[in-house]
Motif scaffolding. Structure first.
Motif, mmCIF file in Angstrom:
data_model
loop_
_atom_site.group_PDB
_atom_site.id
_atom_site.type_symbol
_atom_site.label_atom_id
_atom_site.label_comp_id
_atom_site.label_asym_id
_atom_site.label_seq_id
_atom_site.Cartn_x
_atom_site.Cartn_y
_atom_site.Cartn_z
ATOM 1 N N ASN A 129 -54.456 -10.971 -7.411
ATOM 2 C CA ASN A 129 -53.205 -10.981 -6.867
ATOM 3 C C ASN A 129 -53.416 -10.557 -5.458
ATOM 4 N N LEU A 130 -54.268 -9.566 -5.153
ATOM 5 C CA LEU A 130 -54.363 -9.216 -3.657
ATOM 6 C C LEU A 130 -54.899 -10.322 -2.798
ATOM 7 N N ILE A 131 -55.923 -11.099 -3.470
ATOM 8 C CA ILE A 131 -56.285 -12.161 -2.692
ATOM 9 C C ILE A 131 -55.392 -13.151 -2.325
ATOM 10 N N ALA A 177 -37.844 -15.591 0.374
ATOM 11 C CA ALA A 177 -37.099 -15.711 -0.855
ATOM 12 C C ALA A 177 -37.674 -14.672 -1.963
ATOM 13 N N ASP A 178 -38.726 -14.142 -1.709
ATOM 14 C CA ASP A 178 -39.313 -13.182 -2.835
ATOM 15 C C ASP A 178 -39.268 -11.912 -2.408
ATOM 16 N N GLY A 179 -39.538 -10.989 -3.346
ATOM 17 C CA GLY A 179 -39.510 -9.521 -3.102
ATOM 18 C C GLY A 179 -38.374 -9.037 -2.181
ATOM 19 N N ILE A 180 -38.648 -8.247 -1.201
ATOM 20 C CA ILE A 180 -37.488 -7.599 -0.272
ATOM 21 C C ILE A 180 -36.766 -8.659 0.442
ATOM 22 N N PRO A 181 -35.320 -8.700 0.142
ATOM 23 C CA PRO A 181 -34.611 -9.830 0.645
ATOM 24 C C PRO A 181 -34.642 -9.904 2.246
ATOM 25 N N GLY A 182 -35.066 -11.083 2.882
ATOM 26 C CA GLY A 182 -35.140 -11.497 4.350
ATOM 27 C C GLY A 182 -36.308 -10.874 4.746
ATOM 28 N N VAL A 183 -37.191 -10.453 4.251
ATOM 29 C CA VAL A 183 -38.506 -9.720 4.849
ATOM 30 C C VAL A 183 -39.641 -10.625 4.228
ATOM 31 N N VAL A 184 -40.616 -10.976 5.217
ATOM 32 C CA VAL A 184 -41.527 -11.825 5.071
ATOM 33 C C VAL A 184 -43.244 -11.055 5.331
ATOM 34 N N MET A 185 -44.085 -11.232 4.347
ATOM 35 C CA MET A 185 -45.217 -10.955 4.746
ATOM 36 C C MET A 185 -45.954 -12.197 5.073
ATOM 37 N N PRO A 186 -46.680 -12.246 6.111
ATOM 38 C CA PRO A 186 -47.405 -13.352 6.665
ATOM 39 C C PRO A 186 -48.581 -13.817 5.883
ATOM 40 N N GLY A 205 -44.344 -1.705 -5.426
ATOM 41 C CA GLY A 205 -44.406 -3.081 -4.614
ATOM 42 C C GLY A 205 -43.336 -3.837 -4.803
ATOM 43 N N VAL A 206 -43.567 -5.424 -4.597
ATOM 44 C CA VAL A 206 -42.456 -6.322 -4.584
ATOM 45 C C VAL A 206 -42.671 -7.350 -5.797
ATOM 46 N N ALA A 207 -41.712 -8.103 -6.147
ATOM 47 C CA ALA A 207 -42.060 -9.044 -7.366
ATOM 48 C C ALA A 207 -42.296 -10.536 -6.483
ATOM 49 N N LEU A 213 -50.161 2.522 -3.703
ATOM 50 C CA LEU A 213 -49.550 2.632 -4.925
ATOM 51 C C LEU A 213 -49.348 1.150 -5.689
ATOM 52 N N ASN A 214 -49.890 0.021 -5.080
ATOM 53 C CA ASN A 214 -49.666 -1.153 -5.472
ATOM 54 C C ASN A 214 -50.793 -1.755 -6.782
ATOM 55 N N SER A 215 -49.956 -2.149 -7.717
ATOM 56 C CA SER A 215 -50.799 -2.633 -9.008
ATOM 57 C C SER A 215 -52.032 -3.556 -8.364
ATOM 58 N N ALA A 237 -56.184 -4.354 12.380
ATOM 59 C CA ALA A 237 -55.715 -5.523 13.249
ATOM 60 C C ALA A 237 -54.701 -6.019 12.348
ATOM 61 N N ALA A 238 -55.118 -6.321 11.000
ATOM 62 C CA ALA A 238 -54.416 -7.187 10.239
ATOM 63 C C ALA A 238 -53.286 -6.680 9.376
ATOM 64 N N CYS A 239 -53.458 -5.558 9.215
ATOM 65 C CA CYS A 239 -52.333 -5.004 8.034
ATOM 66 C C CYS A 239 -51.927 -3.785 8.336
ATOM 67 N N ALA A 240 -52.466 -2.846 9.035
ATOM 68 C CA ALA A 240 -52.242 -1.284 9.339
ATOM 69 C C ALA A 240 -50.796 -1.331 9.940
ATOM 70 N N SER A 241 -50.510 -2.097 10.924
ATOM 71 C CA SER A 241 -49.282 -2.054 11.569
ATOM 72 C C SER A 241 -47.964 -2.349 10.585
ATOM 73 N N CYS A 242 -47.958 -2.936 9.579
ATOM 74 C CA CYS A 242 -46.878 -3.186 8.508
ATOM 75 C C CYS A 242 -47.069 -2.224 7.480
ATOM 76 N N HIS A 243 -48.326 -1.717 7.052
ATOM 77 C CA HIS A 243 -48.384 -1.142 5.778
ATOM 78 C C HIS A 243 -48.643 0.364 5.957
ATOM 79 N N TYR A 244 -48.355 0.848 7.144
ATOM 80 C CA TYR A 244 -48.234 2.386 7.720
ATOM 81 C C TYR A 244 -47.079 3.030 7.215
ATOM 82 N N GLY A 288 -49.401 -14.615 1.851
ATOM 83 C CA GLY A 288 -48.278 -13.840 2.087
ATOM 84 C C GLY A 288 -47.359 -13.983 1.047
ATOM 85 N N VAL A 289 -46.217 -13.255 1.490
ATOM 86 C CA VAL A 289 -45.032 -13.047 0.440
ATOM 87 C C VAL A 289 -43.628 -13.978 1.231
ATOM 88 N N ASP A 290 -43.068 -14.927 0.343
ATOM 89 C CA ASP A 290 -41.996 -15.594 1.102
ATOM 90 C C ASP A 290 -40.781 -14.574 1.361
HETATM 91 C C1 HEC Z 1 -45.952 -8.344 9.287
HETATM 92 C C2 HEC Z 1 -46.289 -7.180 8.639
HETATM 93 C C3 HEC Z 1 -47.284 -7.467 7.524
HETATM 94 C C4 HEC Z 1 -48.479 -7.430 7.775
HETATM 95 C C5 HEC Z 1 -49.412 -7.902 9.112
HETATM 96 C C6 HEC Z 1 -49.308 -7.399 6.407
HETATM 97 N N1 HEC Z 1 -48.320 -7.251 5.478
HETATM 98 FE FE1 HEC Z 1 -48.399 -6.919 3.472
HETATM 99 N N2 HEC Z 1 -46.465 -6.805 3.110
HETATM 100 C C7 HEC Z 1 -45.796 -6.708 4.259
HETATM 101 C C8 HEC Z 1 -44.244 -6.840 3.598
HETATM 102 C C9 HEC Z 1 -42.937 -6.798 4.396
HETATM 103 C C10 HEC Z 1 -44.411 -6.919 2.372
HETATM 104 C C11 HEC Z 1 -43.340 -7.219 1.385
HETATM 105 C C12 HEC Z 1 -43.009 -8.459 1.075
HETATM 106 C C13 HEC Z 1 -41.637 -9.113 0.713
HETATM 107 O O1 HEC Z 1 -41.084 -8.298 -0.070
HETATM 108 O O2 HEC Z 1 -41.342 -10.098 1.058
HETATM 109 C C14 HEC Z 1 -45.974 -6.940 2.249
HETATM 110 C C15 HEC Z 1 -46.450 -6.765 0.692
HETATM 111 C C16 HEC Z 1 -47.767 -6.767 0.453
HETATM 112 C C17 HEC Z 1 -48.330 -6.357 -0.663
HETATM 113 C C18 HEC Z 1 -47.648 -6.322 -1.968
HETATM 114 C C19 HEC Z 1 -47.550 -7.553 -2.866
HETATM 115 C C20 HEC Z 1 -46.952 -7.158 -4.169
HETATM 116 O O3 HEC Z 1 -46.964 -8.028 -5.072
HETATM 117 O O4 HEC Z 1 -46.501 -5.916 -4.617
HETATM 118 C C21 HEC Z 1 -49.667 -6.146 -0.595
HETATM 119 C C22 HEC Z 1 -50.771 -5.869 -1.542
HETATM 120 C C23 HEC Z 1 -49.984 -6.541 0.854
HETATM 121 N N3 HEC Z 1 -48.672 -6.740 1.635
HETATM 122 C C24 HEC Z 1 -51.460 -6.406 1.538
HETATM 123 C C25 HEC Z 1 -51.417 -6.716 2.740
HETATM 124 C C26 HEC Z 1 -52.883 -6.674 3.534
HETATM 125 C C27 HEC Z 1 -53.852 -6.605 2.766
HETATM 126 C C28 HEC Z 1 -52.612 -7.003 4.673
HETATM 127 C C29 HEC Z 1 -53.602 -7.219 5.761
HETATM 128 C C30 HEC Z 1 -54.390 -8.696 5.573
HETATM 129 C C31 HEC Z 1 -51.274 -7.278 5.039
HETATM 130 N N4 HEC Z 1 -50.446 -6.933 3.664
HETATM 131 C C32 HEC Z 1 -50.591 -7.620 6.147
HETATM 132 C C33 HEC Z 1 -45.846 -6.982 5.650
HETATM 133 C C34 HEC Z 1 -46.981 -7.305 5.989
#
Ligand code: HEC
Ligand code: HEC
Ligand code: HEC
Length: 433
Positions: A365-367, A377-386, A263-265, A354-356, A332-339, A373-375
């Motif tokens: 941490n999951l909550i 600035a953190d984790g993968i450069p230029g990539v955002v988790m909302p 996973g990411v920092a 595989l994520n701790s 709806a919320a997660c699968a499109s990106c975490h597949y 989300g993840v900025d």
């Molecule tokens: C728009 C795409 C997107 C959606 C939607 C999304 N994620 Fe993510 N997620 C990412 C990306 C990209 C990262 C890596 C973030 C980064 O490096 O900035 C990430 C990181 C994570 C991580 C790893 C955090 C870590 O510290 O290693 C977890 C856990 C996670 N997501 C859970 C979820 C869950 C649960 C949902 C649904 C509620 C979700 N994500 C929805 C794109 C998404």
């Protein structure tokens, strides 16, 4: 009525206090005129820059939106808020009047130029391990930064804990000053890694639990700890990751902020990986050599671990019963990106199995990641988790966490999730993001 024993008692108290003053007393070191920038060799300044990066000086010494290294960053402790100081070479409000000797004493003993004791929110208990040469390089770097006028902010530590003299007592109990001593039974890479991890990069400051007075509990070194509303996972064999944290994965995670097999920092670990990214590759490998001696993953490779195949198979099998409310939310919320559909997890889409954060005993941490989300600035450069704080109720966030845990791991279900989400929502995003 005569109470001579009272005088005796008072005398003992006075002698005790005098003893403490004598014990805790440190001389001021004379101020100097700010050294000329040209008095430092460019190569030395460059070495200091790498050390300052690997020691995250700017992370702690820069306030949100403030000038770099000018201080004012708040550090919340159970006793009150301590503000970092201005370590730019401004002569009035920074360390412009500090000689190298004064700076070295601060780094090695936690004593300011005027002789007052510094709080251990400043990790001098780790910087004490640094060689004199490295301290001199840091000094060269700091003294050649732009001088910024930024007066210190007042701490909110209550009396009498705000008495800096009392820190002498804390040091007596918990502080072991002294330079790093290599272990002759280990190779050069291990020793270099230990020097960096225990000294400048102070990994245990976050990954080791602390006792009532805020000192690291050395019996539980690297056992994992709560820091700034996040859990810094254990870096020992107790780490919950399904795939071993072998050397290659540590180098990738620490140097770039992402490991495809983990996973990411995020959170407070984000600035750590940014800081370490300036270390030369040999140093990152040395850090990994030391860490794999702590977690038992020396010589182990993540690639090909059975957990990876399992994780990918779970992804391919779909989300299961679509009339299940939790599965629908997840889809709806997660699968499109975490597949993940390839033979290997795509590093741009952390595989949740595989994520701790998904595998830990505590869902914190999951909550946090789901809510905030993840900025970029953190984790993968230029990539955002909302973040989903606005979109989902506490119950829904709890349902998703529960669903991910149940479908991605064979670990026991988390309990009281809705309540835990409410607590973490009330904490807010935190200053670190
Ligand atoms: C728009 C795409 C997107 C959606 C939607 C999304 N994620 Fe993510 N997620 C990412 C990306 C990209 C990262 C890596 C973030 C980064 O490096 O900035 C990430 C990181 C994570 C991580 C790893 C955090 C870590 O510290 O290693 C977890 C856990 C996670 N997501 C859970 C979820 C869950 C649960 C949902 C649904 C509620 C979700 N994500 C929805 C794109 C998404
Ligand atoms: C975890 C946060 C943190 C990190 C990382 C950190 N500092 Fe500090 N530092 C502090 C705090 C907080 C203080 C103020 C302590 C006090 O008031 O007693 C401080 C004080 C100092 C002082 C004393 C200055 C004065 O005016 O008294 C120096 C010098 C210093 N830091 C240098 C550094 C250097 C160099 C680095 C990087 C190698 C660094 N610090 C990294 C938090 C940090
Ligand atoms: C300021 C606090 C802090 C410092 C300093 C720190 N860490 Fe961390 N670390 C964390 C947090 C919080 C996490 C969890 C991040 C996440 O879930 O995305 C973490 C995660 C990790 C992980 C991933 C563990 C896992 O199972 O997912 C590794 C490996 C790690 N840190 C190693 C280190 C090393 C090595 C150092 C020193 C070079 C270090 N950390 C310094 C707070 C810190």
């Amino acid at each position: 009525m005569k109470r001579p024993w009272l005088i005796g008692g008072a005398a003992i108290v006075v002698i005790g206090l005098l003893g403490m003053v004598a014990f805790g007393w440190r001389m001021a070191i004379a101020p100097i005129a700010r050294p000329a920038v040209a008095s430092f060799a460019p190569a030395q300044i460059a070495r200091g820059e790498v050390l300052a990066s690997a020691g995250y000086c700017a992370t702690c010494h820069t306030a949100k939106g403030g000038a770099v290294l000018a201080g004012g960053y708040p550090m919340k402790t159970p006793f009150g808020t301590i503000y970092s100081t201005n370590i730019t070479p401004d002569s009035e409000t920074g360390i412009g009047t500090w000689s190298l000797a004064a700076f070295r004493r601060a780094m090695h003993e936690g004593v300011a130029r005027d002789g007052s004791h510094l709080f251990p929110a400043f990790p001098y208990d780790h910087f004490t391990r640094l060689t004199d040469g490295d301290v001199a390089d840091l000094y060269a770097f700091l003294m050649t930064r732009p001088a910024i006028k930024a007066p210190p902010k007042s701490n909110t530590i209550p009396f009498p804990l705000n008495l800096r003299l009392l820190q002498a007592g804390w040091k007596l109990l918990y502080f072991k000053p002294g330079r790093f001593t290599p272990d002759a039974s280990k190779d050069a890479a291990w020793n270099r890694g230990a020097y960096l991890v225990e000294g400048i990069s102070h990994c245990s400051a976050c990954h080791t639990p602390r006792g009532a007075l805020g000192a690291e509990n050395k019996d539980k070194a690297y056992a994992g700890a709560l820091v700034d509303h996040w859990i810094a996972p254990p870096l020992t064999g107790a780490n919950p990751s399904p795939v071993p944290w072998g050397a290659d994965e540590l180098v990738a995670y620490l140097g770039t902020g992402v490991s495809r097999y983990h996973g990411v920092a995020a959170g407070p670990m984000g600035p750590v990986s940014h800081g370490l990214s300036k270390l030369p590759p040999a140093d990152l490998k040395a850090v990994a050599a030391y860490l794999t001696s702590l977690n038992g993953a020396a010589g182990k490779s993540a690639a090909g671990a059975p957990a990876i195949g399992q994780a990918l198979a779970t992804d391919r099998s779909g989300t299961g019963l679509q009339y299940d409310a939790a599965a629908r939310l997840y889809t709806a919320a997660c699968a499109s990106c975490h597949y993940n559909s390839g033979k290997e997890p795509n590093p741009l889409r952390p595989d949740l199995a595989l994520n701790s954060a998904v595998n830990m005993d505590d869902p914190r941490n999951l909550i946090r990641v789901i809510l905030y989300g993840v900025d970029a600035a953190d984790g993968i450069p230029g990539v955002v988790m909302p973040g989903f704080a606005r979109g989902f109720s506490n119950a829904d966030v709890g349902r998703i966490a529960n669903y991910v845990r149940a479908t991605r791991t064979s670990r026991p279900a988390w309990t009281d999730l809705e309540q835990k989400v409410a607590t973490i929502r009330a904490e807010g995003r935190g200053q670190e993001q």
